[in-house]
Design a protein around this motif. Structure first.
Motif, PDB file in Angstrom:
ATOM      1  N   ARG A  74       0.839  -1.197   0.000  1.00  0.00           N
ATOM      2  CA  ARG A  74       0.000   0.000   0.000  1.00  0.00           C
ATOM      3  C   ARG A  74       0.876   1.249   0.000  1.00  0.00           C
ATOM      4  NH1 ARG A  74      -4.894  -1.517   2.695  1.00  0.00           N
ATOM      5  NH2 ARG A  74      -5.564   0.629   2.642  1.00  0.00           N
ATOM      6  N   VAL A  75       0.440   2.252  -0.711  1.00  0.00           N
ATOM      7  CA  VAL A  75       1.101   3.553  -0.765  1.00  0.00           C
ATOM      8  C   VAL A  75       0.883   4.266   0.572  1.00  0.00           C
ATOM      9  CG1 VAL A  75       1.078   5.801  -1.924  1.00  0.00           C
ATOM     10  CG2 VAL A  75       0.830   3.687  -3.261  1.00  0.00           C
ATOM     11  N   VAL A  76       1.910   4.987   1.020  1.00  0.00           N
ATOM     12  CA  VAL A  76       1.861   5.711   2.291  1.00  0.00           C
ATOM     13  C   VAL A  76       2.136   7.187   2.027  1.00  0.00           C
ATOM     14  CG1 VAL A  76       2.995   5.988   4.547  1.00  0.00           C
ATOM     15  CG2 VAL A  76       2.586   3.698   3.626  1.00  0.00           C
ATOM     16  N   THR A  77       1.383   8.047   2.699  1.00  0.00           N
ATOM     17  CA  THR A  77       1.667   9.480   2.707  1.00  0.00           C
ATOM     18  C   THR A  77       2.200   9.806   4.091  1.00  0.00           C
ATOM     19  OG1 THR A  77      -0.083   9.925   1.120  1.00  0.00           O
ATOM     20  CG2 THR A  77       0.693  11.789   2.422  1.00  0.00           C
ATOM     21  N   LEU A  78       3.299  10.540   4.132  1.00  0.00           N
ATOM     22  CA  LEU A  78       3.934  10.840   5.407  1.00  0.00           C
ATOM     23  C   LEU A  78       4.646  12.178   5.340  1.00  0.00           C
ATOM     24  CD1 LEU A  78       7.171  10.256   4.750  1.00  0.00           C
ATOM     25  CD2 LEU A  78       6.424   7.895   5.003  1.00  0.00           C
ATOM     26  N   THR A  79       5.060  12.653   6.503  1.00  0.00           N
ATOM     27  CA  THR A  79       5.873  13.861   6.577  1.00  0.00           C
ATOM     28  C   THR A  79       7.246  13.467   7.105  1.00  0.00           C
ATOM     29  OG1 THR A  79       3.919  15.204   7.022  1.00  0.00           O
ATOM     30  CG2 THR A  79       6.047  16.182   7.556  1.00  0.00           C
ATOM     31  N   TYR A  80       8.279  13.919   6.404  1.00  0.00           N
ATOM     32  CA  TYR A  80       9.659  13.647   6.804  1.00  0.00           C
ATOM     33  C   TYR A  80      10.492  14.871   6.456  1.00  0.00           C
ATOM     34  CZ  TYR A  80      13.910  11.022   7.733  1.00  0.00           C
ATOM     35  OH  TYR A  80      15.093  10.594   8.276  1.00  0.00           O
TER      36      TYR A  80
END
Length: 98
Positions: free
Chosen positions: A14-20
């Protein structure tokens, strides 16, 4: 909690959206584990978003504890990206991989 979500995302592709590093990124997680210093790391292929390197679409290896606001999307990626190698040499221990 973030690590468990990332392991699930790898297992489910699954594709993940995150902040880094202050950037929102959309990624395809491929491998999560621990490096030789005992630091949890995630290898992903970034498909969009910001980047300190100026390469927003590329392979990345980052520290799991520095990932914020991670969420798994409904989008699925079908297979590993070209250039991916199982048994990531940056990891001393692998917890999940494609």
């Amino acid at each position: 909690m973030t690590k468990d979500l990332l392991i699930s995302a790898i297992q489910l592709r699954r594709v993940v959206t995150l902040t880094y590093q202050g950037y929102t990124r959309t990624v395809e997680p491929h491998c999560i584990g621990v490096d030789k210093h005992g630091v949890a790391k995630l290898r992903w292929f970034q498909t969009s978003g910001g980047s300190n390197s100026g390469n927003p679409v590329d392979w990345k290896l980052f520290i799991v504890r520095e990932i914020h606001s991670a969420s798994m999307s409904e989008a699925v990626f079908s297979s590993a990206r070209p250039g991916y190698r199982r048994g990531d040499s940056a990891m001393r221990r692998i917890d999940a991989q494609l």
